[in-house]
Design a protein around this motif. Structure first.
Motif: not given
Length: 285
Positions: A260-261, A264, A269-270
């Protein structure tokens, strides 16, 4: 302002000065800018890079700046040049551009004040601080393998002396489309501050390079893409992305990851909260 480049001329490394569309060597030989084979305009003993500096990048990362700048180091073996290939190793996916302005040191600097730093700067060039985020989960945050692979530090096309860094535009284009669009007025710490900060404890030698940060929207590029960084008054640094001929070895060392890092950081990310189109993560060409 004067602009100096380093090129191959008749098979020899030659320093030249730009006069319009012509590059002129000290012995009078000339070649057209469009025909020149460029090299990195400088050969530093070290390349020091600031992490976060532009307000748009800070906002994009949804974080706050530390009270003072933090840095990482790119090895000089990562040096590359204008119009050259940037290599994404086979087996890796997440190669990102970061258009930046590079400070080139002109005099040995140690323990100087910010208001003295300008006297120690030879000039400025353009840099692209490429990052291979497949390795973001390794090296305990040192960024060595993320930012240090061969070819991931193109500089150029030349060093411009006498350039005023205040209120200058900086843009990164991919295949002609603007991706980054910032201004040096966004910088929390200007060029003089960065030089003085590093020189407190690390002697800066002539030719050393400091990369001064990138604005928002660093994203992944792929083999076949053409990436250009345009800085007002410094010109355009152009590179193309290619895939390396051999995959990352699997019999030694940490392997590329897709956590995920990694995703993202590479793709923003987001996405739902930032008004940025969510990427197609299957696009790995």
């Amino acid at each position: 302002m004067r602009e100096f480049r380093r090129i191959l001329l008749d098979g020899t490394v030659v320093d030249v000065e730009r006069h319009g569309d012509t590059l002129v060597a000290g012995d009078g030989r000339e070649t057209a800018v469009a025909d020149a084979v460029h090299l990195s305009p400088v050969t530093p003993s070290k390349i020091v890079c600031v992490h976060l500096n532009y307000s748009s990048r800070v906002q994009e990362m949804m974080t706050t700046l530390p009270p003072a700048p933090t840095y990482f180091h790119k090895p000089v073996s990562a040096l590359n040049s204008h119009d050259a290939a940037v290599v994404r190793p086979a087996g890796c996916k997440w190669l990102n551009y970061e258009g930046e302005i590079a400070i080139v040191i002109g005099r040995t600097a140690r323990n100087i004040a910010p208001d003295q730093a300008g006297d120690y700067i030879r000039g400025y060039t353009i840099g692209n601080d490429y990052g291979l985020h497949d390795f973001r989960d390794t090296d305990s945050g040192s960024m060595l393998r993320v930012k240090g692979a061969d070819t991931l530090c193109p500089l150029g096309p030349g060093i411009v002396e006498g350039w005023d860094f205040h209120d200058k535009s900086i843009r990164t284009l991919v295949n002609g489309e603007v991706r980054q669009d910032g201004n040096t007025g966004e910088m929390q710490w200007d060029m003089h501050y960065l030089v003085a900060d590093i020189a407190r404890t690390i002697t800066l030698q002539p030719g050393d390079v400091l990369l001064s940060g990138t604005p928002a929207i660093s994203r992944t590029v792929y083999p076949g893409d053409v990436v250009e960084v345009q800085v007002e008054g410094l010109g355009t640094l152009r590179n193309h992305i290619v895939e390396g001929p051999a995959p990352i070895r699997t019999d030694v060392g940490a392997q590329p990851t897709e956590s995920e890092e990694v995703l993202s950081t590479a793709q923003g990310g987001d996405w739902e909260f930032r008004g940025i189109r969510k990427p197609d993560l299957s696009r790995t060409r």
